[in-house]
Design a protein around this motif. Structure first.
Motif, short mmCIF file in Angstrom:
data_model
loop_
_atom_site.label_atom_id
_atom_site.label_comp_id
_atom_site.label_asym_id
_atom_site.label_seq_id
_atom_site.Cartn_x
_atom_site.Cartn_y
_atom_site.Cartn_z
N PHE A 1 -5.61 -8.97 0.18
CA PHE A 1 -5.67 -10.06 1.15
C PHE A 1 -4.29 -10.58 1.51
O PHE A 1 -4.11 -11.25 2.52
N LEU A 2 -3.30 -10.26 0.68
CA LEU A 2 -1.93 -10.72 0.90
C LEU A 2 -1.01 -9.51 0.84
O LEU A 2 -1.10 -8.69 -0.08
N ALA A 3 -0.14 -9.38 1.84
CA ALA A 3 0.73 -8.20 1.89
C ALA A 3 1.86 -8.27 0.86
O ALA A 3 2.15 -7.28 0.18
N ARG A 4 2.47 -9.46 0.74
CA ARG A 4 3.61 -9.60 -0.18
C ARG A 4 3.51 -10.95 -0.89
O ARG A 4 2.97 -11.91 -0.35
N TYR A 5 4.05 -10.99 -2.10
CA TYR A 5 4.13 -12.24 -2.86
C TYR A 5 5.53 -12.32 -3.45
O TYR A 5 5.95 -11.42 -4.20
N ASP A 6 6.23 -13.38 -3.10
CA ASP A 6 7.60 -13.57 -3.57
C ASP A 6 8.47 -12.35 -3.26
O ASP A 6 9.31 -11.93 -4.07
N GLY A 7 8.21 -11.76 -2.10
CA GLY A 7 8.99 -10.62 -1.65
C GLY A 7 8.56 -9.28 -2.20
O GLY A 7 9.11 -8.24 -1.83
N VAL A 8 7.55 -9.25 -3.08
CA VAL A 8 7.09 -8.01 -3.69
C VAL A 8 5.77 -7.58 -3.06
O VAL A 8 4.87 -8.41 -2.92
N PRO A 9 5.62 -6.31 -2.68
CA PRO A 9 4.36 -5.85 -2.10
C PRO A 9 3.19 -6.03 -3.08
O PRO A 9 3.34 -5.81 -4.28
#
Length: 281
Positions: free
Chosen positions: A171-179
């Motif tokens: 549902f989210l492509a990246r988190y804190d810059g990490v895929p």
């Protein structure tokens, strides 16, 4: 002849057992059975059964599902809240799921409470033609939860992120810059060192679908729903029955019970009685 102390104590205990067996095992239950047969109490003591043309259709005290043979909601009826009692509203298996707010990660054996809530909210939104989105839910109806791995365990830069409840596209492509990667079936990301991180998303703080529509009660047998859930269903029921919506809302108000003693609990709408009133026209 004086009895030995140990024997006297056993005889006294046996007498007490016999007395309390008669009082509490026979007299007490029989007295309450007799009280229950009084004219003004007999209906309640027999289970508050509701009959239509001589046929029992339910109880005022025990909820039931208003679904077809395939488990789909019958659209002309108000729907009850979910039930965790057996296969649903089973009086012989009254129970709750015993899942709490921290149950957010799906397993191979079952869906988490969060995912159950998300899926129910999405389904009700579709049924009622409203937004079924909720905080911490994905658009496809599962818990929006990540396992976040950091370089030093709980601290340091993020090195890996997994959407633990999704094996397809996250549902989210990246988190804190990490895929963000999808989950792999059978992998325990908590045991692997991931920090479980629910993501709130952009859903409204007060969802359109009320809480009682997506959570089961403690007994699993609740006969009532909240006035808010009844009001949400009113447009559908009115449309399916070809009735003015104001007439349906008037019936909701008529079958809404207030707080016990004016201050205990919350108002509730008895679903069975409301649906029977609709059938009577």
């Amino acid at each position: 002849m004086r009895l030995p102390l140990w024997l006297a104590q056993h005889i006294a205990a046996l007498r007490a057992l016999l007395v309390f067996t008669v009082l509490l095992g026979l007299a007490y239950p029989l007295a309450f059975v007799a009280i229950g047969k009084l004219p003004f109490l007999s209906e309640r003591s027999d289970g508050s059964i509701v009959t239509v043309d001589g046929t029992a259709v339910g109880s005022r005290l025990i909820g039931q599902a208003f679904t077809d043979a395939d488990g789909n909601p019958v659209r002309k009826y108000f729907q009850s809240r979910p039930s965790a009692a057996g296969d649903g509203y089973d009086p012989t298996a009254t129970a709750a799921s015993n899942l709490g707010p921290e149950d957010v990660v799906d397993t191979a054996d079952r869906k988490s409470l969060l995912t159950q809530v998300c899926a129910r909210s999405l389904a009700i939104g579709r049924l009622e033609g409203v937004a079924g989105s909720r905080p911490y839910c994905t658009s496809d109806g599962v818990g929006a939860v990540l396992a976040v791995f950091r370089r030093d365990g709980l601290t340091g830069p993020v090195t890996r992120v997994v959407s633990v409840n999704q094996t397809g596209a996250p549902f989210l492509a990246r988190y804190d810059g990490v895929p963000v990667a999808p989950a792999r079936p059978g992998v325990d990301y908590v045991a692997a060192g991931g920090v479980i991180t629910p993501i709130r998303g952009d859903a409204p703080a007060e969802p359109v679908v009320p809480a009682d529509a997506v959570t089961a009660g403690a007994s699993g047998l609740d006969p009532d729903i909240s006035p808010a859930y009844a009001e949400l269903q009113a447009p559908r029921v009115a449309r399916e029955r070809g009735m003015p919506e104001r007439s349906v809302r008037k019936l909701i108000a008529e079958y809404t019970d207030g707080r016990a003693l004016g201050f205990m609990g919350e108002p509730g709408v008895n679903v069975l009685e409301l649906n029977l009133a609709l059938d009577r026209g």
